[in-house]
Design a protein around this motif. Structure first.
Motif, PDB file in Angstrom:
ATOM      1  N   THR A 138     -17.547 -14.913  16.615  1.00  0.00           N
ATOM      2  CA  THR A 138     -18.112 -14.381  15.372  1.00  0.00           C
ATOM      3  C   THR A 138     -19.507 -14.958  15.198  1.00  0.00           C
ATOM      4  O   THR A 138     -19.677 -16.180  15.154  1.00  0.00           O
ATOM      5  N   ILE A 139     -20.496 -14.076  15.119  1.00  0.00           N
ATOM      6  CA  ILE A 139     -21.899 -14.509  15.032  1.00  0.00           C
ATOM      7  C   ILE A 139     -22.452 -14.081  13.690  1.00  0.00           C
ATOM      8  O   ILE A 139     -22.489 -12.889  13.371  1.00  0.00           O
ATOM      9  N   ALA A 140     -22.850 -15.062  12.876  1.00  0.00           N
ATOM     10  CA  ALA A 140     -23.347 -14.804  11.528  1.00  0.00           C
ATOM     11  C   ALA A 140     -24.837 -15.094  11.453  1.00  0.00           C
ATOM     12  O   ALA A 140     -25.308 -16.132  11.948  1.00  0.00           O
ATOM     13  N   ASN A 141     -25.566 -14.196  10.837  1.00  0.00           N
ATOM     14  CA  ASN A 141     -27.012 -14.347  10.650  1.00  0.00           C
ATOM     15  C   ASN A 141     -27.272 -15.166   9.395  1.00  0.00           C
ATOM     16  O   ASN A 141     -27.068 -14.695   8.277  1.00  0.00           O
ATOM     17  N   ARG A 142     -27.729 -16.411   9.575  1.00  0.00           N
ATOM     18  CA  ARG A 142     -28.038 -17.289   8.445  1.00  0.00           C
ATOM     19  C   ARG A 142     -29.536 -17.268   8.119  1.00  0.00           C
ATOM     20  O   ARG A 142     -30.059 -18.212   7.531  1.00  0.00           O
ATOM     21  N   GLY A 143     -30.201 -16.205   8.489  1.00  0.00           N
ATOM     22  CA  GLY A 143     -31.603 -16.042   8.153  1.00  0.00           C
ATOM     23  C   GLY A 143     -31.778 -15.087   6.985  1.00  0.00           C
ATOM     24  O   GLY A 143     -30.808 -14.500   6.483  1.00  0.00           O
ATOM     25  N   ASP A 144     -33.008 -14.904   6.549  1.00  0.00           N
ATOM     26  CA  ASP A 144     -33.285 -14.036   5.401  1.00  0.00           C
ATOM     27  C   ASP A 144     -33.828 -12.681   5.824  1.00  0.00           C
ATOM     28  O   ASP A 144     -34.379 -11.931   5.004  1.00  0.00           O
ATOM     29  N   ALA A 145     -33.679 -12.329   7.108  1.00  0.00           N
ATOM     30  CA  ALA A 145     -34.145 -11.036   7.605  1.00  0.00           C
ATOM     31  C   ALA A 145     -33.226 -10.594   8.739  1.00  0.00           C
ATOM     32  O   ALA A 145     -32.571 -11.420   9.389  1.00  0.00           O
ATOM     33  N   PRO A 146     -33.167  -9.287   9.005  1.00  0.00           N
ATOM     34  CA  PRO A 146     -32.383  -8.818  10.158  1.00  0.00           C
ATOM     35  C   PRO A 146     -32.923  -9.444  11.445  1.00  0.00           C
ATOM     36  O   PRO A 146     -34.119  -9.730  11.560  1.00  0.00           O
ATOM     37  N   ALA A 147     -32.048  -9.662  12.390  1.00  0.00           N
ATOM     38  CA  ALA A 147     -32.461 -10.286  13.648  1.00  0.00           C
ATOM     39  C   ALA A 147     -31.533  -9.836  14.767  1.00  0.00           C
ATOM     40  O   ALA A 147     -30.430  -9.331  14.526  1.00  0.00           O
TER      41      ALA A 147
ATOM     42  N   TRP B  15     -28.354 -18.848  13.758  1.00  0.00           N
ATOM     43  CA  TRP B  15     -27.088 -18.158  13.946  1.00  0.00           C
ATOM     44  C   TRP B  15     -25.947 -19.168  13.887  1.00  0.00           C
ATOM     45  O   TRP B  15     -26.018 -20.223  14.520  1.00  0.00           O
ATOM     46  N   ASP B  16     -24.918 -18.860  13.132  1.00  0.00           N
ATOM     47  CA  ASP B  16     -23.648 -19.570  13.242  1.00  0.00           C
ATOM     48  C   ASP B  16     -22.800 -18.823  14.265  1.00  0.00           C
ATOM     49  O   ASP B  16     -22.455 -17.645  14.052  1.00  0.00           O
ATOM     50  N   VAL B  17     -22.492 -19.474  15.366  1.00  0.00           N
ATOM     51  CA  VAL B  17     -21.687 -18.859  16.427  1.00  0.00           C
ATOM     52  C   VAL B  17     -20.325 -19.556  16.420  1.00  0.00           C
ATOM     53  O   VAL B  17     -20.204 -20.717  16.844  1.00  0.00           O
TER      54      VAL B  17
ATOM     55  N   LEU C 191     -11.044 -21.163  37.201  1.00  0.00           N
ATOM     56  CA  LEU C 191     -11.637 -20.024  36.499  1.00  0.00           C
ATOM     57  C   LEU C 191     -12.134 -20.508  35.144  1.00  0.00           C
ATOM     58  O   LEU C 191     -11.363 -21.090  34.364  1.00  0.00           O
ATOM     59  N   CYS C 192     -13.393 -20.291  34.856  1.00  0.00           N
ATOM     60  CA  CYS C 192     -14.025 -20.796  33.633  1.00  0.00           C
ATOM     61  C   CYS C 192     -14.493 -19.637  32.750  1.00  0.00           C
ATOM     62  O   CYS C 192     -14.831 -18.558  33.250  1.00  0.00           O
ATOM     63  N   PHE C 193     -14.547 -19.909  31.455  1.00  0.00           N
ATOM     64  CA  PHE C 193     -15.046 -18.931  30.482  1.00  0.00           C
ATOM     65  C   PHE C 193     -15.838 -19.680  29.427  1.00  0.00           C
ATOM     66  O   PHE C 193     -15.393 -20.715  28.926  1.00  0.00           O
ATOM     67  N   ALA C 194     -17.022 -19.159  29.085  1.00  0.00           N
ATOM     68  CA  ALA C 194     -17.845 -19.776  28.052  1.00  0.00           C
ATOM     69  C   ALA C 194     -18.807 -18.732  27.496  1.00  0.00           C
ATOM     70  O   ALA C 194     -18.869 -17.591  27.990  1.00  0.00           O
ATOM     71  N   VAL C 195     -19.553 -19.131  26.499  1.00  0.00           N
ATOM     72  CA  VAL C 195     -20.484 -18.243  25.820  1.00  0.00           C
ATOM     73  C   VAL C 195     -21.902 -18.556  26.279  1.00  0.00           C
ATOM     74  O   VAL C 195     -22.272 -19.722  26.422  1.00  0.00           O
ATOM     75  N   ALA C 196     -22.708 -17.521  26.504  1.00  0.00           N
ATOM     76  CA  ALA C 196     -24.139 -17.674  26.741  1.00  0.00           C
ATOM     77  C   ALA C 196     -24.880 -16.856  25.679  1.00  0.00           C
ATOM     78  O   ALA C 196     -24.383 -15.815  25.232  1.00  0.00           O
ATOM     79  N   LEU C 197     -26.054 -17.348  25.268  1.00  0.00           N
ATOM     80  CA  LEU C 197     -26.791 -16.742  24.159  1.00  0.00           C
ATOM     81  C   LEU C 197     -28.286 -16.719  24.462  1.00  0.00           C
ATOM     82  O   LEU C 197     -28.808 -17.571  25.187  1.00  0.00           O
TER      83      LEU C 197
ATOM     84  N   ALA D 174     -14.429 -23.653  17.244  1.00  0.00           N
ATOM     85  CA  ALA D 174     -15.625 -24.496  17.265  1.00  0.00           C
ATOM     86  C   ALA D 174     -16.807 -23.682  16.763  1.00  0.00           C
ATOM     87  O   ALA D 174     -16.778 -22.444  16.745  1.00  0.00           O
ATOM     88  N   LEU D 175     -17.845 -24.388  16.383  1.00  0.00           N
ATOM     89  CA  LEU D 175     -19.044 -23.774  15.809  1.00  0.00           C
ATOM     90  C   LEU D 175     -20.282 -24.303  16.518  1.00  0.00           C
ATOM     91  O   LEU D 175     -20.443 -25.514  16.679  1.00  0.00           O
ATOM     92  N   TYR D 176     -21.150 -23.382  16.931  1.00  0.00           N
ATOM     93  CA  TYR D 176     -22.443 -23.744  17.500  1.00  0.00           C
ATOM     94  C   TYR D 176     -23.533 -23.139  16.628  1.00  0.00           C
ATOM     95  O   TYR D 176     -23.471 -21.963  16.256  1.00  0.00           O
ATOM     96  N   LYS D 177     -24.561 -23.919  16.309  1.00  0.00           N
ATOM     97  CA  LYS D 177     -25.672 -23.452  15.493  1.00  0.00           C
ATOM     98  C   LYS D 177     -26.894 -23.255  16.390  1.00  0.00           C
ATOM     99  O   LYS D 177     -27.377 -24.200  17.012  1.00  0.00           O
ATOM    100  N   TYR D 178     -27.363 -22.011  16.426  1.00  0.00           N
ATOM    101  CA  TYR D 178     -28.414 -21.614  17.364  1.00  0.00           C
ATOM    102  C   TYR D 178     -29.625 -21.113  16.575  1.00  0.00           C
ATOM    103  O   TYR D 178     -29.525 -20.150  15.813  1.00  0.00           O
TER     104      TYR D 178
END
Length: 878
Positions: free
Chosen positions: A186-195, A167-169, A76-82, A126-130
């Protein structure tokens, strides 16, 4: 908080009270493009199942995902998709270039960081940058294909895609109980506008049912079905029943983990719901792609998230073996808080207080990468060669090609990987170094890893240890005994007791491997060994694993020295076992004498060059002539590793061995004269066993510690800087073979061209150099001093030299006086941006002049040795 929660869990798992290690980060970062998924005629695994196929084809031997977890059998596996709303595909796995696509071989083109982990995986982070802009898939492929071997690679950070918002994921896991895993994204918006970002945390069952096979590892088909608004019941025949709850009100999507036969029509079967359904549903807008009956073997919780500039959103899920009324109540954040505090406590006890915050951060991320590097690995060679009843028969070339002489091999275990994307398969000599660092965290796991590679379903019946799946029959340096001894001693120091059962069991298996070496790699019976490339890829004039263009064969300074070191490692083990069982004294005598013969051969035959004060490989031609291959490389420094000391107190406990040893010293002066003298007592009544006598040791160190040769500001180079302006050239039948100093990527295609031993700095051999210098100091003491650097007039003991080399290696990762980390070179975002600068990548090797990281970017396996060095530095300071 418990007194020491993580160590309590380690102990409970060790005593099998609770199975705390059942769940972990055992999911690969890349299953596509591997040998075990390749059924082609010619072994072109990068082409047989490339990244573009991965979303649509069911894997045969494993699974992969984005910063995911699975159980230790990958059921049984679990992961994130974006999805950022712009990419052509759903981001379910890491993207990178296959071997033929990259100008320096395969390479992941993603930015992600392993930030924290505990040995039982009770806390993982862990951190993924998207990027928020479209991911530059095509540009990365096209531009790197266009570039040549002398050009640097185009990395994703070079494209500017992260300058337009990203995005910092942050993915975290915490265990409330052995079968109760909490996930927080936790998903953080590292941009200068809403997204807007689309998050699809996904659970699925590994496909073990579609291949027409039964028995172990081939479970019947399980199921995932909706049982609540945001809850599913997961049933797997051997794992049992689990429940996955998703917080909030996500839409649940269901499909099957089956190949999309419309894209890849290998069978005349119609399937409505297939592996790539979530991509089709979200990216292509095909709502009919998912199962409206809300049942399948793959499920995703769909969260469309609108996040303000600088804001963040949190997605929470919980996987457990029993339902719970309030899955996301106060216990949920409380568990994370407690596990984080326990992780802090665990590392506070491990890391010396004298280390500053930066060094502690580097150490902790090194250990995190090492623990995240555990991966389920499944490869049954005879079944793979034959193919499966429900699939087209493999071509004849497959059945008689790669690994066809390893039909005993059946691997189905969690193993420590060099890099779960670039090298998602075990490599035997890499793993030995992993285990030395792992022993500081989890000696039980380290011991199991070392024993595993010597079991009957790994080790060849002839005694050879499997190298790696690309070619199990390749020959790696024989460092398994060294690692076993080091793990044994590290555990003895930390636990206060010695595991003689482990040492005795592994010793018997190592005897088989040693015999294989002696019978297969000493062609002339003169104690000079060959071995091939021995892990050093392109270090030689020729590919040392292939037939030489000159004919004849190479007698290798490194191969012979490794065998000298192997003898001494087995001697140390036999002497320790001999304290409990006197029968091992005779075995100790055997390895003592064998070492003496090897050391004598190293010093009296053609490997040593008296004029240069250095060891070289020797080419023996078919006509009987001999030619030294005068390349000043790590090959000539490896003789340093064959050193050990024996104390009089140790000998007193082994009277039969002592008697035989002294007889040999007295009666075989012809052998002993060429070797460091055993009859002269050194510091604290120690005797030394070493290939290098004091005078030759000084001469080799003079070259090694010369800044115009091997000594870099960041460690010892694999090839002397001398060869930058003085390349070694050998012409054979009109063809020029050249070795030149190359401090960064390789300009040759030997062994795929994705690693380079012609100038960069490599941690494993630097670590052995440091350890060897310490051993010499144990014998010679403070009176033996050398210039550091050569020509400076600054005299140091060998212990001080070892310490200075440790500091130089550590400096690769630490901020310098200007706040820059050498490993990040001129990449300003990595150096200055507060969201990047303290996240550490542990590269495969490092630029020989400026320390910049090169090669695989998550080689936390052996590069995690930096944490061991930092611990030693801190302990010395305290």
């Amino acid at each position: 908080m418990s007194e020491d929660g993580e160590r309590r869990r380690i102990d409970e798992d060790h005593r099998r009270v609770h199975n705390w290690r059942r769940w972990g980060p055992y999911l690969s970062e890349r299953q596509w493009g591997t040998v075990r998924e390749d059924y082609s005629a010619d072994g072109t695994c990068w082409d047989y199942l490339p990244h573009d196929h991965a979303r649509s084809r069911a894997y045969r031997w494993g699974e992969d995902g984005l910063l995911g977890i699975t159980d230790r059998e990958c059921r049984l596996c679990f992961a994130v998709a974006l999805w950022n709303g712009k990419d052509p595909i759903l981001k379910e796995r890491m993207f990178g270039l296959g071997g033929p696509e990259g100008n320096h071989g395969e390479d992941v083109k993603e930015l992600y960081y392993y930030l924290d982990a505990t040995p039982t995986c009770s806390y993982l982070k862990a951190l993924y940058k998207y990027p928020q802009a479209e991911y530059p898939y095509a540009r990365l492929v096209d531009e790197n294909r266009r570039r040549g071997k002398r050009d640097r690679e185009l990395e994703v950070e070079d494209t500017g895609v992260f300058d337009r918002g990203y995005w910092d994921v942050i993915v975290e896991y915490a265990k409330a109980a052995p079968d109760d895993v909490l996930a927080r994204i936790t998903i953080a918006n590292r941009g200068d506008a809403p997204a807007t970002i689309h998050a699809l945390p996904t659970a699925w069952l590994r496909n073990t049912w579609s291949w027409g096979r039964h028995g172990e590892g081939y479970d019947g088909k399980g199921s995932i079905e909706r049982v609540g608004a945001a809850s599913v019941r997961i049933s797997q025949p051997t794992l049992g029943h689990f429940r996955l709850d998703a917080a909030g009100a996500p839409e649940l999507l269901f499909t099957e983990n089956e190949t999309n036969l419309r894209r890849f029509p290998t069978r005349n079967v119609e399937r409505l719901y297939v592996k790539d359904a979530f991509h089709e549903w979200l990216v292509a807008g095909r709502r009919e792609a998912v199962n409206p009956q809300r049942v399948g073997t793959k499920v995703a919780a769909y969260y469309p998230l609108d996040i303000a500039a600088g804001g963040e959103a949190v997605v929470e899920l919980r996987l457990r073996d029993e339902p719970i009324d309030d899955a996301f109540g106060a216990e949920f954040p409380g568990t994370f808080k407690q596990r984080i505090a326990e992780a802090d406590q665990f590392y506070a006890k491990l890391l010396p207080a004298t280390l500053d915050d930066d060094a502690r951060n580097v150490s902790r991320q090194a250990f995190a990468g090492l623990l995240w590097g555990k991966q389920f690995y499944n490869y049954d060679v005879p079944t793979w060669l034959r193919g499966d009843p429900t699939e087209p028969p493999p071509p004849a070339g497959h059945q008689h090609g790669r690994n066809s002489d390893w039909t005993h091999l059946y691997n189905e275990d969690v193993l420590s990987m060099p890099d779960k994307w670039e090298y998602p398969w075990y490599a035997s000599w890499d793993l030995a170094f992993h285990c030395v660092a792992l022993a500081l965290l989890d000696s039980d796991f380290a011991k199991r890893q070392l024993k595993l590679l010597l079991r009957e379903w790994y080790m060849h019946p002839n005694g050879q240890i499997p190298a790696y799946e690309w070619a199990f029959g390749d020959v790696n340096p024989p460092v398994h005994a060294w690692a076993a001894w080091r793990v044994y001693k590290i555990e003895e120091r930390h636990r206060g007791s010695a595991d003689y059962v482990f040492l005795e069991k592994i010793f018997h298996k190592l005897l088989l491997n040693f015999t294989w070496w002696v019978n297969r790699k000493d062609l002339t019976g003169n104690n000079i060994f060959q071995g091939g490339f021995l892990g050093l890829d392109n270090i030689g004039v020729f590919d040392r694993s292939s037939q030489l263009p000159t004919g004849g064969f190479i007698e290798q300074s490194d191969g012979t020295s490794w065998m000298g070191m192997y003898c001494l490692n087995l001697l140390e083990i036999a002497m320790d076992l001999g304290r409990v069982n006197p029968s091992y004294e005779d075995v100790a005598s055997k390895f003592f004498e064998h070492f003496m013969y090897i050391a004598h051969a190293m010093n009296t035959l053609e490997l040593w060059d008296e004029d240069d004060g250095f060891f070289y490989d020797v080419l023996r031609l078919p006509n009987g002539s001999v030619q030294r291959l005068k390349v000043r490389s790590m090959v000539g420094l490896i003789p340093l590793f064959a050193v050990g000391t024996v104390g009089e107190e140790d000998l007193a406990r082994l009277p039969r061995f002592r008697s035989r040893m002294l007889w040999f010293v007295r009666n075989r002066p012809d052998i002993c004269e060429a070797v460091a003298k055993m009859n002269m007592l050194g510091l604290q009544q120690r005797r030394i066993l070493s290939i290098l006598k004091a005078e030759r040791l000084r001469r080799v160190l003079k070259v090694m510690l010369d800044e115009t040769e091997f000594l870099s500001p960041y460690g010892i180079r694999a090839l002397s800087h001398y060869h930058l302006n003085h390349p070694y050239v050998l012409t054979v039948d009109g063809t020029e073979h050249r070795v030149q100093y190359e401090p960064a990527e390789s300009t040759t295609g030997i062994f795929g061209g994705n690693s380079n031993w012609r100038g960069p700095i490599w941690f494993p051999l630097n670590f052995l150099i440091i350890e060897s210098l310490q051993k010499y100091h144990y014998y010679y003491g403070d009176e033996f001093q050398v210039e550091f650097p050569t020509g400076s007039g600054n005299m140091m003991t060998l212990w001080q030299v070892a310490r200075e080399l440790s500091k130089r290696l550590a400096a690769i990762f630490l901020r310098d006086d200007s706040g820059r980390r050498p490993l990040y070179g001129s990449t300003e975002k990595f150096q200055k941006d507060p969201y990047w600068r303290d996240h550490i990548l542990f590269y495969e090797y490092f630029h020989g002049d400026n320390g910049a990281g090169i090669g695989a970017s998550h080689q936390t396996g052996w590069t995690a040795l930096v944490a061991k060095l930092l611990l030693q530095i801190g302990e010395h300071d305290s």
